[in-house]
Design an enzyme around this catalytic site. Structure first.
Site, PDB file in Angstrom:
ATOM      1  N   CYS A 117       2.281   4.708  26.168  1.00 57.28           N
ATOM      2  CA  CYS A 117       2.516   5.273  24.846  1.00 57.28           C
ATOM      3  C   CYS A 117       3.358   4.325  24.011  1.00 57.28           C
ATOM      4  CB  CYS A 117       3.241   6.610  24.961  1.00 57.28           C
ATOM      5  SG  CYS A 117       2.268   8.009  24.384  1.00 57.28           S
ATOM      6  N   CYS A 176      12.108   1.962  51.776  1.00 59.14           N
ATOM      7  CA  CYS A 176      11.576   2.343  53.092  1.00 59.14           C
ATOM      8  C   CYS A 176      10.671   1.249  53.652  1.00 59.14           C
ATOM      9  CB  CYS A 176      10.809   3.663  52.987  1.00 59.14           C
ATOM     10  SG  CYS A 176      11.913   5.097  52.920  1.00 59.14           S
ATOM     11  N   CYS A 187       5.874  11.915  17.076  1.00 58.73           N
ATOM     12  CA  CYS A 187       4.555  12.427  17.486  1.00 58.73           C
ATOM     13  C   CYS A 187       4.676  13.665  18.372  1.00 58.73           C
ATOM     14  CB  CYS A 187       3.782  11.368  18.242  1.00 58.73           C
ATOM     15  SG  CYS A 187       3.208  10.019  17.201  1.00 58.73           S
TER      16      CYS A 187
END
Lengths: 257, 106
Positions: free
Chosen positions: A110, A218, A75
């Site tokens: 997708c 973090c 695609c």
């Protein structure tokens, strides 16, 4: 990441309410703070281990998958053309879900809706490979957050999260990355927390990892409960980080110690 | 899947010392770590690496558990003739991964 509690507390609890934002002229990528050796590993594609995932992502790009038996390439054609600049403007607004979406989320969408393949787990080799491959196509391009009013609310939420104190150490992202970016913590440069090089190869991880894995590190460091991968909170934080880093060049895959 | 990344100069003059680098995606699991359930994670490392230049071995190395994941090897050899460099990584299970690169020598 393991922060020595007393050190972090002494260094950073000096009562910063909301730290000053970094002026645009002083913004610089985390790579600038790394040792010459680490920078050299990153700069040479023959020694940057992140390139192993870029290569794997490139093979996946061409491989048919799912019930559709279509490849990304069938695609999108050549990624060097179709994906150039894409990573520089993510997270973006996703019309299908009516919410903002990060690059890894878009790739997986997708995969599911267009290839009719199973969802790839966050931090799986495949999703990191595809994200590194797509991200790499924008290397050298400036981060260019979309001028899209539909993202405003999430971006503002990201900024709020960045400035909110959290965890047992009661520190905000901003306490370190706006107020103390010149400093060092447990031997590491704190840096300004720019998302320029993600996914990154981290020597400590001995593998590649996403921006969200980095942010989870973090959060665990300040003893907060980290947000879930792909959560609205992390996409909001990514949106704010992209805005903060607008104009800095994409470096995917970067190398960190 | 491409799991290897090798870098060899495309061209060289005969007699020139050339730098060669080779990297492979591999966990190099030491065998000394525990998984989340307290079970030992089985060892899985690359044991042997070798590079042949036109069929003749020019470099080899034994790998050990203390080496990092995705091991990177850099070495040099002398460019003698136009030909193929092949790289072989052999792991604990005896599985061999290979890569190759061409060099033109004038």
């Amino acid at each position: 990441m393991r922060f020595p509690l007393a050190f972090a507390a002494a260094q950073l609890c000096a009562g910063i309410a909301v730290a000053q934002e970094i002026p645009p002229s002083e913004r610089r990528s985390g790579t600038n703070f790394m040792s010459a050796e680490t920078q050299a590993i990153q700069a040479d594609d023959g020694s940057n281990p992140g390139m192993l995932w870029v290569l794997q992502g490139g093979s996946l790009w061409d491989e048919p998958a799912g019930a559709s038996r279509r490849s990304c390439a069938s695609c999108h054609g050549e990624a060097a053309t179709s994906m150039r600049g894409v990573a520089a403007r993510y997270p973006a607004f996703d019309a299908a879900s009516g919410a903002s979406i990060d690059l890894a989320g878009k790739i997986d969408q997708c995969r599911m809706t267009r290839q009719h393949a199973t969802s790839l787990p966050r931090e799986s080799e495949e999703l990191l490979g595809l994200t590194a491959y797509v991200g790499h196509q924008s290397r050298g391009m400036p981060i260019a957050p979309p001028d899209d009013a539909r993202l405003d609310a999430a971006r503002a939420e990201g900024k709020r999260l960045f400035q909110t104190r959290m965890g047992q150490l009661d520190l905000s992202c901003s306490s370190c990355h706006d107020a103390n970016w010149r400093g060092r913590l447990g031997g590491s440069a704190v840096t300004q927390a720019h998302p320029t090089g993600y996914p990154i190869y981290r020597l400590e991880w001995q593998t590649i990892g996403s921006l969200q894995r980095r942010m989870r590190g973090c959060m665990v460091g300040v003893r907060a409960e980290p947000f879930a991968y792909g959560s609205a909170e992390f996409v909001a934080l990514e949106l704010y980080l992209a805005e903060r880093a607008a104009g800095l060049a994409i470096e995917t895959p970067a190398v960190r110690p | 899947m491409s799991r290897t990344l090798v870098s060899v100069p495309k061209t060289a003059r005969a007699g020139e010392v050339i730098d060669i680098r080779a990297m492979i995606a591999h966990p190099m699991e030491t065998g000394y770590r525990m998984g989340p359930n307290g079970q030992a994670i089985p060892r899985k490392i690359i044991r042997h690496f070798a590079c042949d230049y036109d069929g003749e071995e020019v470099f080899s190395a034994e790998f050990h558990p203390a080496m990092s994941a995705n091991p990177f090897v850099a070495f040099s050899t002398v460019a003698t003739k136009t030909g193929t460099l092949t790289f072989r990584w052999t792991d604990d299970d005896g599985k061999v991964e290979t890569a190759s690169a061409e060099i033109a020598v004038s």
